[in-house]
Write an enzyme that holds these catalytic residues in place. Structure first.
Site: not given
Ligand code: KIV
Ligand code: NA
Length: 264
Positions: A45-46, A84, A112, A114, A181
């Protein structure tokens, strides 16, 4: 099924061979990352920051994530795709099931999310429904407003002990992978040794079972703010993008990246 599965990743951990992971958000980068030999592609989600230009990951929707996961799936052939679950898409177990279904049907092999111990029930229910889960712990960017910024987590002994306990609890709940992280290397090492599932790190030192970076960061494309110390620009010594991606894979496999200067 991709060539790389959870079985492959567990074997790499058991054999002490480092696991490589990079983000990709589209078919072209997914293909390049796959061809470089990266085992895990993260549709992170980056993308809210590096593709959409937001100042955090909070505005990203499940539909955004599904769109990019579909594109990555088309570019990939053999890597394991992790996607994510975005902000507020797993606030209840029912929401997590709906969001997880959308990403798995878009082409993810794992989702994934959080959080920490409070996610045990969510992880258990997803796993029971055939959705492998990676639990992202430490600095969790979706909680940036609660954390008061992008800061190293688990520096205090009590925090570190809680993170270790949570890691074991989430493995027991059915998490198939952990991602740490921005945590001190000593804590990351302790967690990596305490659980039998693979642990991927970013800003967590070289002792984790694998490494991940945001592809825009490791290709030196990110502008506007000073890069965190855990980032390395792999384009500096390379002629082209495929060579930089291979240099990253080689550096992680040889445990040359992350170096001491990249750790906390
Ligand atoms: O969204 C992302 O790119 C991430 C990584 C920084 C682990 O969660
Ligand atoms: Na992320």
């Amino acid at each position: 099924m991709p060539d790389v599965t959870l079985t492959t990743l567990n074997k790499l951990k058991q054999n002490g061979e480092k696991i490589t992971c990079l983000t990709a958000y589209d078919a072209t980068f997914a293909k390049l990352v796959n061809e470089a030999g990266v085992e895990v592609i993260l549709v992170g989600d980056s993308l809210g920051m590096v593709l959409q230009g937001h100042d955090s990951t909070l505005p990203v929707s499940v539909e955004d994530m599904a769109y990019h996961t579909r594109a990555v799936k088309r570019g990939n052939s053999s890597a394991f795709i992790m996607a994510d679950l975005p902000f507020m898409s797993y606030a209840t177990v029912e929401q997590a099931l709906r969001s997880g279904a959308a990403l798995m049907q878009a082409g993810a092999h794992m989702v994934k999310l959080e959080g920490a111990g409070w996610l045990a029930e969510t992880i258990r229910t997803l796993a029971n429904n055939g959705v492998p889960v990676c639990a992202h712990m430490g600095l969790t960017p979706q909680a940036v407003n609660l954390l008061g910024g992008y800061k190293v987590q688990g520096r205090l002994d009590a925090q570190a002990q809680a993170m270790l306990d949570d890691a074991k609890a989430l493995e027991a709940a059915g998490a198939s992978m952990l991602l740490l992280e921005c945590v001190p290397s000593t804590l990351a090492n302790a967690i990596t040794q305490a659980v039998s599932v693979p642990v991927i790190g970013i800003g967590a030192g070289s002792g984790t079972d694998g490494q991940v970076l945001v592809i825009h960061d490791m290709l030196g494309l990110t502008r506007g703010h000073r890069q965190p110390r855990f980032v390395k620009n792999f384009m500096l010594d390379q002629q082209d993008v495929p060579a930089a991606l291979r240099a990253y894979v080689d550096a992680v496999k040889r445990v040359e990246f992350p170096a001491a200067e990249n750790e906390f």
